[in-house]
Design an enzyme around this catalytic site. Structure first.
Site, PDB file in Angstrom:
ATOM      1  N   SER A 120     -41.869  10.048   6.320  1.00  0.00           N
ATOM      2  CA  SER A 120     -43.338  10.143   6.472  1.00  0.00           C
ATOM      3  C   SER A 120     -43.911  11.199   5.908  1.00  0.00           C
ATOM      4  CB  SER A 120     -43.707  10.494   7.979  1.00  0.00           C
ATOM      5  OG  SER A 120     -43.279   9.563   8.953  1.00  0.00           O
ATOM      6  N   HIS A 141     -42.681   3.315   3.064  1.00  0.00           N
ATOM      7  CA  HIS A 141     -43.167   3.864   4.492  1.00  0.00           C
ATOM      8  C   HIS A 141     -43.898   2.843   5.216  1.00  0.00           C
ATOM      9  CE1 HIS A 141     -45.951   6.930   6.680  1.00  0.00           C
ATOM     10  NE2 HIS A 141     -44.537   7.075   6.988  1.00  0.00           N
ATOM     11  N   GLU A 153     -46.428   1.835   2.674  1.00  0.00           N
ATOM     12  CA  GLU A 153     -47.022   2.606   1.421  1.00  0.00           C
ATOM     13  C   GLU A 153     -45.827   2.700   0.176  1.00  0.00           C
ATOM     14  OE1 GLU A 153     -50.008   6.245   2.894  1.00  0.00           O
ATOM     15  OE2 GLU A 153     -48.212   6.311   3.861  1.00  0.00           O
ATOM     16  N   ASN A 192     -50.822   9.792   6.408  1.00  0.00           N
ATOM     17  CA  ASN A 192     -50.386  10.858   7.459  1.00  0.00           C
ATOM     18  C   ASN A 192     -51.366  12.187   6.799  1.00  0.00           C
ATOM     19  OD1 ASN A 192     -48.931   9.803   9.248  1.00  0.00           O
ATOM     20  ND2 ASN A 192     -47.100   9.880   8.094  1.00  0.00           N
TER      21      ASN A 192
HETATM   22  N1  LIG Z   1     -42.268   6.978  14.210  1.00  0.00           N
HETATM   23  C1  LIG Z   1     -43.423   6.687  13.672  1.00  0.00           C
HETATM   24  O1  LIG Z   1     -44.384   6.416  14.017  1.00  0.00           O
HETATM   25  C2  LIG Z   1     -42.938   6.744  12.097  1.00  0.00           C
HETATM   26  C3  LIG Z   1     -43.817   5.991  11.242  1.00  0.00           C
HETATM   27  C4  LIG Z   1     -43.396   5.834   9.941  1.00  0.00           C
HETATM   28  C5  LIG Z   1     -42.275   6.677   9.617  1.00  0.00           C
HETATM   29  N2  LIG Z   1     -41.393   7.173  10.302  1.00  0.00           N
HETATM   30  C6  LIG Z   1     -40.217   7.966   9.741  1.00  0.00           C
HETATM   31  O2  LIG Z   1     -39.117   6.860  10.112  1.00  0.00           O
HETATM   32  C7  LIG Z   1     -37.859   7.829  10.313  1.00  0.00           C
HETATM   33  C8  LIG Z   1     -37.376   7.598  11.645  1.00  0.00           C
HETATM   34  O3  LIG Z   1     -38.390   7.679  12.648  1.00  0.00           O
HETATM   35  P1  LIG Z   1     -38.036   7.197  14.178  1.00  0.00           P
HETATM   36  O4  LIG Z   1     -39.591   7.248  14.697  1.00  0.00           O
HETATM   37  O5  LIG Z   1     -37.630   5.784  14.141  1.00  0.00           O
HETATM   38  O6  LIG Z   1     -36.934   8.041  14.625  1.00  0.00           O
HETATM   39  P2  LIG Z   1     -36.127   7.814  15.980  1.00  0.00           P
HETATM   40  O7  LIG Z   1     -35.689   9.029  16.425  1.00  0.00           O
HETATM   41  O8  LIG Z   1     -36.689   6.911  16.781  1.00  0.00           O
HETATM   42  O9  LIG Z   1     -34.826   7.162  15.108  1.00  0.00           O
HETATM   43  C9  LIG Z   1     -33.919   7.968  14.445  1.00  0.00           C
HETATM   44  C10 LIG Z   1     -32.607   7.154  14.246  1.00  0.00           C
HETATM   45  O10 LIG Z   1     -31.890   7.682  13.427  1.00  0.00           O
HETATM   46  C11 LIG Z   1     -30.527   7.717  13.938  1.00  0.00           C
HETATM   47  N3  LIG Z   1     -29.776   8.714  12.685  1.00  0.00           N
HETATM   48  C12 LIG Z   1     -29.899   9.886  12.721  1.00  0.00           C
HETATM   49  N4  LIG Z   1     -28.853  10.445  11.784  1.00  0.00           N
HETATM   50  C13 LIG Z   1     -28.460   9.478  11.294  1.00  0.00           C
HETATM   51  C14 LIG Z   1     -27.619   9.075  10.194  1.00  0.00           C
HETATM   52  N5  LIG Z   1     -27.172  10.270   9.494  1.00  0.00           N
HETATM   53  N6  LIG Z   1     -27.283   7.968   9.870  1.00  0.00           N
HETATM   54  C15 LIG Z   1     -27.724   6.884  10.650  1.00  0.00           C
HETATM   55  N7  LIG Z   1     -28.550   7.002  11.617  1.00  0.00           N
HETATM   56  C16 LIG Z   1     -28.990   8.234  11.887  1.00  0.00           C
HETATM   57  C17 LIG Z   1     -30.578   8.292  15.132  1.00  0.00           C
HETATM   58  O11 LIG Z   1     -29.478   8.004  16.011  1.00  0.00           O
HETATM   59  C18 LIG Z   1     -31.938   7.564  15.594  1.00  0.00           C
HETATM   60  O12 LIG Z   1     -31.702   6.426  16.237  1.00  0.00           O
HETATM   61  C19 LIG Z   1     -38.414   9.223   9.912  1.00  0.00           C
HETATM   62  O13 LIG Z   1     -38.176   9.458   8.784  1.00  0.00           O
HETATM   63  C20 LIG Z   1     -39.992   9.206  10.354  1.00  0.00           C
HETATM   64  O14 LIG Z   1     -40.657  10.123   9.716  1.00  0.00           O
HETATM   65  C21 LIG Z   1     -41.649   7.296  11.686  1.00  0.00           C
END
Ligand SMILES: NC(=O)c1ccc[n+]([C@@H]2O[C@H](COP(=O)([O-])OP(=O)(O)OC[C@H]3O[C@@H](n4cnc5c(N)ncnc54)[C@H](O)[C@@H]3O)[C@@H](O)[C@H]2O)c1
Length: 285
Positions: A120, A141, A153, A192
């Site tokens: 993000s 993204h 994005e 964002n």
């Molecule tokens: N939540 C949102 O609204 C949103 C929107 C767009 C982008 N993002 C981005 O997406 C990414 C994930 O966010 P999320 O909300 O899904 O988080 P989340 O906490 O729901 O999921 C993250 C997952 O990554 C896994 N993980 C951690 N380290 C790892 C590794 N080394 N190898 C494999 N898996 C691993 C964890 O076990 C977890 O299941 C982040 O970079 C976040 O900024 C989030």
């Protein structure tokens, strides 16, 4: 090159959603998580989401079964070797992401494979530098929930080649049916950079006792036409992710409007991450 084999690393809320979108488009998908247990949790997340689509009459049961049959949930990162596109969606932590891209660089064999991050706010340029092929590293993204939100994005770092960015954009638009916008590699990208200061201001407003959480949210839904209020949205995104994004935005621009509100920090320290932990600005039981 038609992209027919996609890997998704991280099967949390975003990774599971992105994997579901790819599998629905008929692409072969491998989802990686850090353990077998978490890989199974990622599968359950996709099953639940597809189950809801069946209940609502948007998907039939046979299609659901075919989509799930096109997905593998694994804990061995080496199974990314034959992927033509890998989309990383692990926690928003620079060290974890750069470490992972260093590993993917040695594992993914095709020289023209695209290594994408769903970050993000972390600069793609730094993620690309963790590999020997920064020209192949690009931001893709997606938005939450990925199966519902139309936007992707495409983020060009200073080293991303036009060919990589164009192929990633074409995949998102033509194969996944997404609306694509392009952004330079500046923390927060387009959405964002605009959205987060608004959410942080709502948290400061709530923290100072200016208005109740319900009134802040109701005001923006009913007065500004937003589908949900800013505190509900922060809970949906994940307050830990919001905090990590604030830290990246503030580090990049040094402007107070991007600084994390103290309440957000305390809530994350207390495990009040929002919907995913059951409690955030609201209680989800
Ligand atoms: N939540 C949102 O609204 C949103 C929107 C767009 C982008 N993002 C981005 O997406 C990414 C994930 O966010 P999320 O909300 O899904 O988080 P989340 O906490 O729901 O999921 C993250 C997952 O990554 C896994 N993980 C951690 N380290 C790892 C590794 N080394 N190898 C494999 N898996 C691993 C964890 O076990 C977890 O299941 C982040 O970079 C976040 O900024 C989030």
């Amino acid at each position: 090159m038609n992209i027919e084999r996609v890997g998704v690393v991280g099967g949390g809320q975003m990774g599971a959603g992105i994997a579901e979108v790819c599998a629905k488009a008929g692409v072969d998908v491998v989802v990686h998580e850090v353990s077998e247990e978490l890989a199974e949790a990622a599968r359950s997340r996709v099953e639940k989401s597809l189950g809801k689509a069946v209940e609502r009459g948007k998907l039939d049961a046979t299609d659901r079964d075919n989509i799930l049959a096109g997905m593998r949930f694994v804990s061995d990162l080496n199974l990314m070797a034959d992927r033509q596109l890998v989309i990383e969606a692990v926690v928003e932590h620079e060290g974890i992401k750069t470490d992972l891209f260093g590993k993917l660089d040695t594992i993914v064999t095709a020289a023209d494979a695209i290594l994408a991050s769903n970050t993000s706010s972390i600069p793609l340029t730094r993620i690309g530098q963790a590999t020997s092929r920064p020209g192949s590293v690009v931001g893709m993204h997606f938005f939450n929930p990925a199966p519902v939100m139309p936007l992707v994005e495409i983020v060009h770092s200073v080293t991303t080649t036009d060919d990589t960015a164009d192929r990633a954009a074409a995949f998102a638009r033509d194969v996944l049916g997404k609306v694509v916008v392009r952004s330079k590699d500046r923390a927060g990208f387009i959405v964002n950079k605009l959205l987060c200061p608004y959410i942080f201001e709502a948290i400061r407003m709530f923290e100072s006792g200016f208005a109740t959480r319900e009134d802040i949210d109701a005001a923006m839904v009913n007065g500004a036409g937003y589908p949900m209020g800013p505190l509900t949205l922060s809970d949906l995104i994940g307050n830990d992710t919001m905090l990590a994004v604030a830290e990246s935005l503030y580090a990049e621009y040094n402007e107070p409007r991007y600084a994390a509100p103290p309440l957000l920090k305390r809530m994350v320290e207390a495990g009040m991450l929002g919907r995913k932990s059951g409690r955030g600005f609201y209680d989800y039981g």
